[in-house]
Scaffold this motif. Sequence first.
Motif, PDB file in Angstrom:
ATOM      1  N   SER C  44       0.839  -1.210   0.000  1.00 27.58           N
ATOM      2  CA  SER C  44       0.000   0.000   0.000  1.00 27.58           C
ATOM      3  C   SER C  44       0.868   1.253   0.000  1.00 27.58           C
ATOM      4  CB  SER C  44      -0.918   0.014   1.221  1.00 27.58           C
ATOM      5  OG  SER C  44      -1.704  -1.146   1.263  1.00 27.58           O
ATOM      6  N   LEU C  48       1.212   4.308  -2.559  1.00 25.42           N
ATOM      7  CA  LEU C  48       1.066   5.683  -2.070  1.00 25.42           C
ATOM      8  C   LEU C  48       2.202   6.553  -2.600  1.00 25.42           C
ATOM      9  CD1 LEU C  48      -0.284   7.779  -0.175  1.00 25.42           C
ATOM     10  CD2 LEU C  48       1.161   6.904   1.661  1.00 25.42           C
ATOM     11  N   LYS C  52       1.878   9.690  -5.040  1.00 25.06           N
ATOM     12  CA  LYS C  52       2.332  11.022  -4.610  1.00 25.06           C
ATOM     13  C   LYS C  52       3.375  11.589  -5.555  1.00 25.06           C
ATOM     14  CE  LYS C  52       0.369  12.037  -0.576  1.00 25.06           C
ATOM     15  NZ  LYS C  52      -0.447  13.263  -0.456  1.00 25.06           N
ATOM     16  N   THR C  59      -4.755  11.723  -0.493  1.00 24.83           N
ATOM     17  CA  THR C  59      -4.970  10.271  -0.445  1.00 24.83           C
ATOM     18  C   THR C  59      -6.452   9.921  -0.522  1.00 24.83           C
ATOM     19  OG1 THR C  59      -4.864  10.434   1.972  1.00 24.83           O
ATOM     20  CG2 THR C  59      -2.866   9.724   0.829  1.00 24.83           C
ATOM     21  N   THR C  60      -7.303  10.935  -0.470  1.00 28.89           N
ATOM     22  CA  THR C  60      -8.734  10.674  -0.622  1.00 28.89           C
ATOM     23  C   THR C  60      -9.165  10.798  -2.086  1.00 28.89           C
ATOM     24  OG1 THR C  60      -9.094  12.991  -0.087  1.00 28.89           O
ATOM     25  CG2 THR C  60      -9.406  11.404   1.706  1.00 28.89           C
ATOM     26  N   PHE C  64      -6.781   7.082  -6.174  1.00 24.82           N
ATOM     27  CA  PHE C  64      -5.923   6.390  -5.207  1.00 24.82           C
ATOM     28  C   PHE C  64      -6.734   5.430  -4.344  1.00 24.82           C
ATOM     29  CE2 PHE C  64      -2.347   5.338  -2.810  1.00 24.82           C
ATOM     30  CZ  PHE C  64      -2.671   5.358  -1.463  1.00 24.82           C
ATOM     31  N   TYR C  68      -6.060   1.534  -3.800  1.00 20.33           N
ATOM     32  CA  TYR C  68      -5.747   1.152  -2.418  1.00 20.33           C
ATOM     33  C   TYR C  68      -6.652   0.006  -1.963  1.00 20.33           C
ATOM     34  CZ  TYR C  68      -4.611   1.698   2.535  1.00 20.33           C
ATOM     35  OH  TYR C  68      -4.190   1.479   3.837  1.00 20.33           O
ATOM     36  N   GLY C 134      -6.158   2.923   6.027  1.00 19.68           N
ATOM     37  CA  GLY C 134      -6.607   3.910   5.044  1.00 19.68           C
ATOM     38  C   GLY C 134      -7.553   4.940   5.655  1.00 19.68           C
ATOM     39  N   LEU C 138      -4.899   7.711   6.479  1.00 25.96           N
ATOM     40  CA  LEU C 138      -4.901   8.375   5.175  1.00 25.96           C
ATOM     41  C   LEU C 138      -6.178   9.155   4.899  1.00 25.96           C
ATOM     42  CD1 LEU C 138      -3.285   5.489   3.053  1.00 25.96           C
ATOM     43  CD2 LEU C 138      -2.154   7.417   4.170  1.00 25.96           C
TER      44      LEU C 138
END
Lengths: 281, 364, 284
Positions: C44, C48, C52, C59-60, C64, C68, C134, C138
């Motif tokens: 994960s 990420l 990025k 991350t929302t 992604f 995820y 998550g 995140l």
Amino acid sequence: MNRDRFAEDRLEPLRTNLRAAWARAYVRIFAASREPSWILFETIMPVLGMFAYVYVYRALGAPREFETFVVMGGVMMAYWLAVLWSMGTQWFFEKQEGNLEFYLVAPCSRMAILAGMALGGVVMTSMRAGLSLVAGVLLFRTNLMPGEPWLALGVFLLTLGSLYALGMCLASLFLMYGREVWHVSNALAEPMYLVNGLYFPLKALGPWGFAAISTLPLAIGLDAMRQLVLGPVLARGLLPVGTEVALLAASLPVNLGLAVWLLARSERIGKRTGALILRHQ
Amino acid sequence: MDLDVMHEATPQRVTTAPETLDLSRDGAAVWASGLTRSFVSGRGRSAKTVHALSGVDLGIGRGELFGVLGPNGAGKTTTMKILTTLLFPTTGEVRVAGFDAIAKPRDVRRRISLVSGGDNAGYGILTVRESLWMFSQFYGVPSKLARERGEELLDRLGLREKADERVNRLSTGFKQRLNFARGFVSDPAIVFLDEPTLGLDVESARNIRGFLREWMAADRTRTVVLTTHYMAEADELCDRIAIIDRGKILATDTPQGLRARVSADRRVVIELETGTPVDALARVPGVRLLRTTPPGERGTFGVHLAVADGKALRGALDVLGVEGRTIHNLSTHDPSLEDVFVAIVGRGLEEIEADEAKRRAEGA
Amino acid sequence: MALRLEERLRPVRAAAHLGFQIESNWSDPLVFLVYALARPLATSLILLVMFKVVIGGATTDPRFVALYVGNALYTYVLLLLVGLSWAIFEDREQYRMLKYVAVAPMGLVSYLLGRSWAKFVLATVSATVVLGFGVGALGMRFPFTLQSVALGLGVTLVGAAGVAAVGLVLAGCALVFARQSMTMNEATASVLYLLCGVVFPPDLMPRLLHPVALALPMTWWLEASRRILGVRGFSPLLAQPGDAALGAILLAVTAAWVVGGFVVFALLERRARSNGLLDITTAW
């Protein structure tokens, strides 16, 4: 005792070790031809898995050089996995299968056996790495031609040497701890991809990237090779190539020395605790 | 009654006389003093210490075929592991081939080999011939010499027809022969055989014993250390035997010497109907009741007696005759190694293993 | 004589107990937990970092979140599918127990499925923790209603059945191949990672591979799971069926694989028996 028969000259240990390494490599090299299914399972299929990360970058609309990161990472992953599973964990499998005892009673050195495993495995591993390169070039049109091919080759060989020395260190842990270390190695496969920057520039890890590059031969070598292929800007290199080559060159004797020490130490501990003779931990 | 007519002949064997052996610390092939070995199993509070060896002293001379005899769990394999540098003793000193096995393991390993019973014959993907060559290389044997020795071993151990067959295609018996052969391909000074005939068929086991005798006869400096729980094998092969039980060596001597320690009495085994009382036999002068064996399928059981002479035997038979008991079978022999074992250890191998099984079942 | 249900289940329970013992007895609980979570969390994090470094977004971001979620659930493939065939390798070459199981009345399939229960539990814990990471670390948000939980559990069970069915086919292959059965597991997991739309829409692959992706139960299971977790539009190809139709496709494809898995395993087991492969060692 009849010392004449067992008297040895100064070169005898070296000859024994070379013979032992060749014999162990023989099993891998010639056994491979008798069970050709490895071509599918250890070469073709893993390369397909690498493609997933290329598609991730395409889905995210990443610049083309990111696909080069993935392909080069895939090539080096083949060697890392060979180090982990064909060397590091090999003592564990030998013990489970009942062959370890034989190796430990034989007079050849443990490093000779491990070197033989490495040599034998390098044929298969290089096929996988080669296929990754070819697939990268033909299917994804990635540019993999380094600006300085001889330097790139040198970096590659230094990285391999240091990586295989690291594999010998891992093997010593397996000698002592057996199944626990096998599980931990299994669990650390992906974290190692993360900290070595197999699929992305190491610079993206920030300070962790510096930590990785100061200790891990794979991270150092991969970053250097990417810079030689893409140039330092596109490759988002962490340190200058020269510095990384120096780090690699320094890590090789350090890792080799550590391997020698760890192998001897772990064998002593294993003999003291009885772990060497415990077959199913 | 003439017992000599009924006695079974003891096999003849050419042995190394103990008085000619150098069993000193530096001259012996194997020398060990005060060996102990403990293992800790489990973690934390549930950790238990098992004392596998509790003070073992050994002296094995060059040219000896030395047996270590004992039941499962006696410490035989632990002793072998220590002698072959696979395990450190907890305390004690051990020298093999004149070298300290702890401080100079490589010097020891150059001169020894180990064969553990079972069918661990290496890598299934290699052929028999390749396997023997491969094992020899770990001992630094030049390939040409290795191949010559390999061919001899193939012939001698009946592996010629299987030479080019892959190991994973061999039957268990052939794998065990290969496992055995690999211990000799380096022509060691000392071979450690840990239950080498375990699970082998009669012919293969006989073949291996014959090979061992020939191998040792070809060079009188060769030494073999053999662990087994087959009494007959130890009796047939070994120059001297150490009896080990619960981590201690209880006696070491030639097979004849061990028998002589026990008793000069002849052993008689009488097979009687199940349920026949035997107390009266023990009251006959010159007769000692040793033990009885459990009833078998035929509804009979065995009574083992030590009988001083023919008159004592006649007395025992008269007692049975007066009581009208049917004798299904009768045989006599010199004290066997099993008799020696029972006398020294205090119980027979079958009994030990039955107790062990019962303990395990209760523990489960 | 037909066995009663209890008699049939007893050996499966024993196999399940064995599976749990093998999974957990090699270490203390903390190391075991690290082992269980390190791999999915690391993957994960790799995704990420990749996200990025290219997008640099939050991350929302739905793109992604979609990959995820796929990656979190993929742990079922890694543990359950790979675990089924790994058991063949382990029992045949290391523990040398496979032949004894093969001659027992319970049969290899019952044994393997029983033994894989531990993997299923481990995968469930792992997926839950990763999804929890998550949410907690995140900032992702998933709907947590009774309906979504119930649907999620149901879909997970169906998905696990599909994964196990594919795993059974792989286990059958492990019976007839040599030591490559060890690397075959990882290799198959890699290929499925590519084909099932785990971390990228299968639309991006060459058209030739689309039918392959659509024929795999994992593809539909992941899409269904994403929809339940509120992630839509990940793949135009998979977005075509409505929710009910998606459910029906998932059930149908899974059922086909379950039947096929049993049949293929039976055929491969017969081949392994006739060639004497159940008790050989093929190490090199």
